[in-house]
Design an enzyme around this catalytic site. Structure first.
Site, mmCIF file in Angstrom:
data_model
loop_
_atom_site.group_PDB
_atom_site.id
_atom_site.type_symbol
_atom_site.label_atom_id
_atom_site.label_comp_id
_atom_site.label_asym_id
_atom_site.label_seq_id
_atom_site.Cartn_x
_atom_site.Cartn_y
_atom_site.Cartn_z
ATOM 1 N N ASP A 101 0.871 -1.168 0.000
ATOM 2 C CA ASP A 101 0.000 0.000 0.000
ATOM 3 C C ASP A 101 0.914 1.226 0.000
ATOM 4 O OD1 ASP A 101 -1.564 2.146 0.622
ATOM 5 O OD2 ASP A 101 -2.804 1.076 2.083
ATOM 6 N N LYS A 168 5.941 11.026 -16.632
ATOM 7 C CA LYS A 168 5.207 12.280 -16.636
ATOM 8 C C LYS A 168 3.728 11.999 -16.408
ATOM 9 C CE LYS A 168 3.199 11.567 -19.914
ATOM 10 N NZ LYS A 168 2.230 11.444 -20.935
ATOM 11 N N LYS A 202 12.914 8.185 -28.812
ATOM 12 C CA LYS A 202 12.519 7.731 -30.145
ATOM 13 C C LYS A 202 13.643 8.032 -31.133
ATOM 14 C CE LYS A 202 7.513 8.272 -29.721
ATOM 15 N NZ LYS A 202 6.817 7.113 -30.266
ATOM 16 N N ASP A 255 -0.795 16.227 -20.649
ATOM 17 C CA ASP A 255 -0.437 14.862 -21.042
ATOM 18 C C ASP A 255 0.721 14.842 -22.035
ATOM 19 O OD1 ASP A 255 -0.692 12.050 -21.216
ATOM 20 O OD2 ASP A 255 -1.982 12.211 -22.975
ATOM 21 N N HIS A 260 6.394 15.928 -23.938
ATOM 22 C CA HIS A 260 6.890 15.488 -25.253
ATOM 23 C C HIS A 260 7.072 16.657 -26.234
ATOM 24 C CE1 HIS A 260 5.805 11.692 -23.663
ATOM 25 N NE2 HIS A 260 4.590 11.579 -24.163
ATOM 26 N N LYS A 353 -3.674 9.692 -37.843
ATOM 27 C CA LYS A 353 -2.585 9.707 -36.869
ATOM 28 C C LYS A 353 -1.403 10.422 -37.522
ATOM 29 C CE LYS A 353 0.316 6.269 -34.516
ATOM 30 N NZ LYS A 353 0.111 6.466 -33.104
HETATM 31 C C1 BG6 Z 1 1.860 9.200 -23.763
HETATM 32 C C2 BG6 Z 1 0.541 9.889 -23.545
HETATM 33 O O1 BG6 Z 1 2.868 9.858 -23.072
HETATM 34 O O2 BG6 Z 1 2.151 9.183 -25.151
HETATM 35 C C3 BG6 Z 1 -0.557 9.223 -24.339
HETATM 36 O O3 BG6 Z 1 0.210 9.816 -22.160
HETATM 37 C C4 BG6 Z 1 -0.163 9.124 -25.797
HETATM 38 O O4 BG6 Z 1 -1.782 9.938 -24.221
HETATM 39 C C5 BG6 Z 1 1.202 8.461 -25.914
HETATM 40 O O5 BG6 Z 1 -1.138 8.338 -26.463
HETATM 41 C C6 BG6 Z 1 1.672 8.443 -27.352
HETATM 42 O O6 BG6 Z 1 2.894 7.785 -27.425
HETATM 43 P P1 BG6 Z 1 3.418 7.236 -28.813
HETATM 44 O O7 BG6 Z 1 4.781 6.725 -28.523
HETATM 45 O O8 BG6 Z 1 2.463 6.167 -29.220
HETATM 46 O O9 BG6 Z 1 3.384 8.394 -29.750
#
Ligand code: BG6
Length: 474
Positions: A101, A168, A202, A255, A260, A353
């Site tokens: 916990d 994060k 990446k 997020d 990022h 995408k």
């Molecule tokens: C994460 C986010 O950090 O990155 C997500 O919390 C997002 O919301 C993800 O979908 C995307 O990662 P990638 O590597 O698939 O572009």
């Protein structure tokens, strides 16, 4: 390059790693199951980890390793998704579960006893990596308990190190990030803290600096005289299914923009350090750049937010004002970038995408002509350049043509490490280059804070868009 040679290359490129125990908080969560466990499996399979490697999964609920693994797609990084039986067995043996916990101190004493026991069984000191794959609200009690119970100190003989890996979002806003950094600093030295931004790991992202350094044709044009705009986009088709509770507390700005996308911005625009620069120099350059980015100017409506239709029902919060789409317009106050508009856009549940950074070049003599350079992160990682050419025929008509480099096309099946594999390997070897420093985190919050403040006061500006569309029509 065939698969075998590319695995050999990876083995040679990574200096032998030390024995390690990965302690994963939140092992039953989405991140651990979708990204961390497959990454660990793949590293084990390619023999990139030390033979003395153990994985300790932490969960509030009692769950056996077998039950945990039954729900995980462990081999998604493998060709055809097929697991190798010997690695699977090794993985099972390396994994044990500890029920804990997060707010109970005595549970951490028990964790310490478990870790000491593992080291005794292996007959050696092992580096300890505490991976917090848990909701950010629980970071503070976990970090405090790790510290109070002496788990940050390294192994019982003090011959190995302990490291903290934090996912994060780092904080919820500027003030909470400052608090988190201060409280973490009570127990863990900055050197021990690895703030994960998997985008930095990446391959295409690492290529940004490389590309800038090694292509003089672009290096000499990298300023406001030649570049008229920089656009950073992260559009995802995914909606928030399965992560509604987490996402509703966070939203698109926190997020992905705060981390990022601000990191991408820094890499594209920072002053290039010398060829031989170390991790510290690179972090310094990022920090200088991020400090020069001006806080969002809300008087100029520089931040737009929207939510997709159906989101509220999906997350079970009918009054939610959380944004699933955001667009911010930023300025960098330095000589190189004065006057160049920077636009960052991020959205969930979009039609297509696309994650990319597009740099638009114009010339003062030919303002209507332009070239575009795009770093494409997803899909089909690569780089493309749009050039203007003459359309064949008698007339002098222009046509936009594209030169396209894709990793898959040029490098064939050569494997490049999954971002989480890279994160784990770098944390074991203590290399901070691909992690965010506390100063970078704070600088990014400073830029975005005006939007958070203004959104908290009123939700009148929240737009909507259809699921699977291109975002709000404004
Ligand atoms: C994460 C986010 O950090 O990155 C997500 O919390 C997002 O919301 C993800 O979908 C995307 O990662 P990638 O590597 O698939 O572009």
């Amino acid at each position: 390059m065939d698969k075998e040679s590319s695995v050999k290359n990876r083995q040679q490129a990574i200096p032998a790693l030390e024995p390690a125990i990965f302690v994963i908080f939140g092992i039953t969560g989405d991140l651990a199951q979708k990204r961390l466990l497959p990454a660990l499996y793949h590293l084990l399979k390619d023999n990139l980890l030390h033979e003395h490697t153990e994985i300790v999964g932490i969960s509030r609920k009692e769950i056996t390793p077998e039950k945990l693994l039954a729900g995980v797609e462990l081999c998604v990084l493998e060709e055809d998704n097929v697991c190798d039986p010997a690695t699977l067995e090794r993985f099972r043996k390396a994994l044990r579960m500890v029920q804990l916990d997060p707010v109970k101190k005595e549970d951490y004493d028990m964790l310490l006893t478990t870790l000491n026991g593992i080291e005794t069984a292996h007959g050696m000191c092992m580096n300890r990596l505490y991976y917090l794959a848990i909701p950010p609200q629980v970071y503070e009690p976990v970090i405090q308990n790790l510290g109070v119970c002496g788990l940050q100190k390294g192994c019982q003989h003090h011959r190995a190190v302990s490291r903290l890996l934090v996912e994060k979002p780092f904080g919820y806003d500027l003030t909470s990030a400052e608090d988190l950094i201060k409280n973490t600093g009570r127990y863990f030295h900055e050197d021990q803290v690895f703030r994960i931004d998997h985008y930095l790991a990446k391959e295409t992202v690492q290529n940004i600096l490389f590309f800038r350094k090694h292509n003089p044709v672009f290096a000499s044009l990298w300023d406001h005289e030649h570049i008229s705009a920089i656009d950073i986009e992260m559009l995802e088709r995914l909606d928030v299914k399965g992560r509604g509770e987490f996402y509703d507390n966070v939203g698109a700005l926190r997020d992905v923009v705060q981390n990022h996308l601000m990191q991408l911005l820094a890499l594209v625009t920072l002053e290039l350090p010398a060829e031989s620069a170390d991790s510290l120099t690179l972090h310094k350059a990022k920090q200088v750049l991020l400090n020069a980015v001006q806080p969002i100017d809300m008087r100029k409506h520089a931040a737009l937010r929207a939510q997709y239709v159906g989101y509220r029902e999906a997350v079970g919060n009918l009054h939610s004002t959380t944004e699933t789409y955001v667009r911010v317009r930023l300025d960098i106050a330095n000589n190189r970038w004065q006057g160049v508009p920077i636009t960052i856009t991020a959205g969930k549940a979009m039609e297509t995408k696309r994650t990319a950074i597009t740099v638009t070049f114009v010339s003062a003599d030919m303002p209507r002509m332009r070239n575009k350079l795009t770093f494409r992160l997803q899909p089909n990682e690569g780089i493309d350049i749009e050039l203007t050419a003459k359309r064949p025929g008698y007339e002098n008509k222009t046509e936009i043509v594209q030169m396209d480099f894709s990793y898959r096309g040029v490098l064939g099946n050569a494997e490049h490490p999954d971002a989480y594999e890279r994160v784990l390997v770098d944390a074991v070897r203590g290399d901070h280059s691909l992690f965010a420093t506390s100063q970078e985190i704070l600088a990014a919050w400073r830029v975005l804070q005006p939007a958070l403040d203004s959104w908290q006061q009123s939700s009148e500006d929240l737009l909507t868009y259809e699921l699977g569309s291109n975002g709000p029509t404004t």
